[in-house]
Design a protein around this motif. Structure first.
Motif, mmCIF file in Angstrom:
data_model
loop_
_atom_site.group_PDB
_atom_site.id
_atom_site.type_symbol
_atom_site.label_atom_id
_atom_site.label_comp_id
_atom_site.label_asym_id
_atom_site.label_seq_id
_atom_site.Cartn_x
_atom_site.Cartn_y
_atom_site.Cartn_z
ATOM 1 N N ARG A 1 0.729 -1.185 -0.002
ATOM 2 C CA ARG A 1 0.077 -0.032 -0.084
ATOM 3 C C ARG A 1 0.610 1.309 -0.039
ATOM 4 N NH1 ARG A 1 -4.426 -2.572 3.411
ATOM 5 N NH2 ARG A 1 -4.938 -0.675 4.544
ATOM 6 N N MET A 2 2.096 1.079 0.407
ATOM 7 C CA MET A 2 2.855 2.386 0.377
ATOM 8 C C MET A 2 4.258 2.210 -0.151
ATOM 9 S SD MET A 2 2.564 4.334 3.819
ATOM 10 C CE MET A 2 3.596 5.723 3.124
ATOM 11 N N GLY A 3 4.528 0.970 -0.978
ATOM 12 C CA GLY A 3 5.956 0.820 -1.513
ATOM 13 C C GLY A 3 6.833 0.724 -0.913
ATOM 14 N N LEU A 4 6.797 0.486 0.634
ATOM 15 C CA LEU A 4 7.855 0.656 1.422
ATOM 16 C C LEU A 4 8.541 -0.718 1.611
ATOM 17 C CD1 LEU A 4 6.501 2.689 4.652
ATOM 18 C CD2 LEU A 4 8.023 3.429 2.834
ATOM 19 N N LYS A 5 9.963 -0.673 1.504
ATOM 20 C CA LYS A 5 10.546 -1.851 1.659
ATOM 21 C C LYS A 5 11.363 -1.965 3.010
ATOM 22 C CE LYS A 5 12.027 -1.386 -3.066
ATOM 23 N NZ LYS A 5 13.051 -0.799 -4.009
ATOM 24 N N VAL A 6 10.517 -1.516 4.170
ATOM 25 C CA VAL A 6 10.977 -1.501 5.456
ATOM 26 C C VAL A 6 11.487 -3.041 5.811
ATOM 27 C CG1 VAL A 6 10.262 0.686 6.194
ATOM 28 C CG2 VAL A 6 8.803 -1.440 6.261
ATOM 29 N N THR A 7 12.128 -3.181 6.588
ATOM 30 C CA THR A 7 12.644 -4.486 7.466
ATOM 31 C C THR A 7 11.712 -4.716 8.486
ATOM 32 O OG1 THR A 7 14.204 -3.897 8.754
ATOM 33 C CG2 THR A 7 14.912 -4.459 6.562
ATOM 34 N N SER A 8 11.678 -6.013 8.975
ATOM 35 C CA SER A 8 10.766 -6.229 10.054
ATOM 36 C C SER A 8 11.247 -5.622 11.462
ATOM 37 C CB SER A 8 10.945 -7.997 10.350
ATOM 38 O OG SER A 8 10.123 -8.474 11.385
ATOM 39 N N ALA A 9 12.443 -5.412 11.602
ATOM 40 C CA ALA A 9 13.170 -4.622 12.598
ATOM 41 C C ALA A 9 12.524 -3.270 12.528
ATOM 42 C CB ALA A 9 14.449 -4.752 12.814
ATOM 43 N N GLN A 10 12.529 -2.531 11.408
ATOM 44 C CA GLN A 10 12.411 -1.131 10.986
ATOM 45 C C GLN A 10 10.910 -1.180 11.414
ATOM 46 O OE1 GLN A 10 13.776 -0.835 7.324
ATOM 47 N NE2 GLN A 10 15.806 0.111 7.825
ATOM 48 N N ALA B 1 5.940 1.107 15.769
ATOM 49 C CA ALA B 1 4.924 0.877 17.033
ATOM 50 C C ALA B 1 5.119 1.787 18.107
ATOM 51 C CB ALA B 1 4.911 -0.716 17.432
ATOM 52 N N ASP B 2 6.751 2.198 18.482
ATOM 53 C CA ASP B 2 6.928 3.071 19.386
ATOM 54 C C ASP B 2 7.403 4.547 19.028
ATOM 55 O OD1 ASP B 2 6.947 1.568 22.072
ATOM 56 O OD2 ASP B 2 7.856 0.140 20.700
ATOM 57 N N LEU B 3 6.611 4.596 17.870
ATOM 58 C CA LEU B 3 7.138 6.115 17.344
ATOM 59 C C LEU B 3 6.316 7.269 17.585
ATOM 60 C CD1 LEU B 3 9.217 6.292 13.900
ATOM 61 C CD2 LEU B 3 9.644 7.027 16.330
ATOM 62 N N GLY C 1 6.454 9.447 6.887
ATOM 63 C CA GLY C 1 6.643 8.477 8.050
ATOM 64 C C GLY C 1 5.456 8.533 8.835
ATOM 65 N N ARG C 2 4.703 9.624 8.902
ATOM 66 C CA ARG C 2 3.553 9.537 9.986
ATOM 67 C C ARG C 2 2.414 8.676 9.164
ATOM 68 N NH1 ARG C 2 5.293 14.972 11.143
ATOM 69 N NH2 ARG C 2 3.908 15.731 9.387
ATOM 70 N N LYS C 3 2.388 8.821 7.952
ATOM 71 C CA LYS C 3 1.487 8.157 7.180
ATOM 72 C C LYS C 3 1.799 6.611 7.248
ATOM 73 C CE LYS C 3 -0.385 8.171 2.482
ATOM 74 N NZ LYS C 3 -0.157 8.876 1.065
ATOM 75 N N SER C 4 3.234 6.256 7.474
ATOM 76 C CA SER C 4 3.517 4.804 7.326
ATOM 77 C C SER C 4 3.023 4.527 9.216
ATOM 78 C CB SER C 4 4.871 4.614 7.219
ATOM 79 O OG SER C 4 5.381 5.331 6.193
ATOM 80 N N VAL C 5 3.190 5.167 9.818
ATOM 81 C CA VAL C 5 3.028 4.878 11.264
ATOM 82 C C VAL C 5 1.437 4.591 11.490
ATOM 83 C CG1 VAL C 5 2.890 5.569 13.756
ATOM 84 C CG2 VAL C 5 5.061 6.008 12.213
ATOM 85 N N ARG C 6 0.582 5.530 10.666
ATOM 86 C CA ARG C 6 -0.750 5.430 10.646
ATOM 87 C C ARG C 6 -1.178 4.055 9.960
ATOM 88 N NH1 ARG C 6 -1.435 9.978 8.183
ATOM 89 N NH2 ARG C 6 -0.740 11.872 9.546
ATOM 90 N N LEU C 7 -0.558 3.847 8.852
ATOM 91 C CA LEU C 7 -0.966 2.532 8.172
ATOM 92 C C LEU C 7 -0.636 1.335 9.072
ATOM 93 C CD1 LEU C 7 -1.893 0.837 5.778
ATOM 94 C CD2 LEU C 7 0.461 1.226 4.531
#
Lengths: 158, 158
Positions: free
Chosen positions: A29-38, A43-45, A99-105
């Motif tokens: 949904r956002m084309g993000l290639k974040v890792t599991s750790a990231q 969750a804590d941001l 980033g905020r958009k991702s956190v919300r997602l």
DNA sequence: GGAATACCGTCAGGTAGCTTGACGTTATTA
DNA sequence: TAATAACGTCAAGCTACCTGACGGTATTCC
């Protein structure tokens, strides 16, 4: 088969169930290639920023590990590191607009996935699951020597 | 604070709670320096041997990853790799005498730790926890593209 | 006030746990 | 018998951690 499985394996497998859903949502949904750790960092941001040392304690890993993860997120333009107005030796990690958009997602996804789980195994079991997990377990038994550090993600390290 | 925590984090934290106890037990009572990943293998190590490919599927990682873990355990004299009588292209991973002792200790530890947990948070919650975790959750929602592989341990990788 | 102490981020170097790709061997299927 | 699939393994590469060390900045303590 799963009845006799130990709780540790069950917990890990179920964590991965959630984690996989999150990673897929962020990717699709956002084309993000974040890792599991990231993604766990998300969750804590808090939107108003947080110190790296704080994150490190929260996740139970070293400051260096957090530093690396943060740099990765920074490179992708998801967070920015700004001076902490309250302390000149600290800097705040703060999500950017994207980033905020991702956190919300991420939060949305977790809640949707939990809802979906409720339709699959029922409201009661999920409530009971959450209650049991969230209650105070105290420190792990067998306490002793050994290094205190853990892993943020879901791997099988030292 | 923990009430609003997402299930994923709770699951991971609780897994680590168990994992830490296991690692400490193996270290303190047998002087083993096994890693978290290796210790997880123990849970799926039948005394009469098992194929690596089988382990790989069970844990949801690549055959190569398993191969590495197995080699580590072999170096420590905990398992031995022997030809599979049923198939010449396969080899069986089987615990040595010392390995079997570790496996027994691992299983014992999990059961003791669970017992301890029962005295801490009560029998009912633990039963409910196990029941909820062991029930059929189906595949994670949001299914789509993405790589299928997960992590055996508890880290936060790709 | 000044010195010891503790905490913050970060650099450097190292390890474990993974991955994909490719290969030779052996088994299964057509 | 020929194609296909499965088993283990080598090679190379990445991420997620770790410990140790350092220079700045706060806090504590005489």
């Amino acid at each position: 088969m799963s009845k006799s499985m130990n709780l540790a394996r069950l917990l890990l497998d179920r964590f991965r169930w959630f984690d996989q859903a999150l990673l897929m949502a962020l990717n699709d949904r956002m084309g993000l290639k974040v890792t599991s750790a990231q993604s766990l960092l998300f969750a804590d941001l808090p939107f108003d920023g947080i110190r790296q040392a704080h994150l490190a304690r929260r996740l139970g890993v070293s400051r260096q590990a957090i530093n690396e993860l943060v740099q990765g997120l920074e490179r992708q333009g998801l967070v920015e590191v700004v001076p902490d107005p309250d302390s000149r030796r600290s800097r705040l990690v703060r999500p950017t607009a994207r980033g905020r958009k991702s956190v919300r997602l991420a939060l949305e996804t977790f809640s949707q996935v939990e809802t979906e789980l409720r339709t699959r195994i029922g409201d009661r079991p999920v409530d009971q699951l959450r209650r049991a997990l969230a209650s105070d377990w105290g420190d792990p038994p067998e306490r002793s020597s050994m290094s205190p550090q853990g892993r943020v993600s879901g791997r099988l390290p030292t």
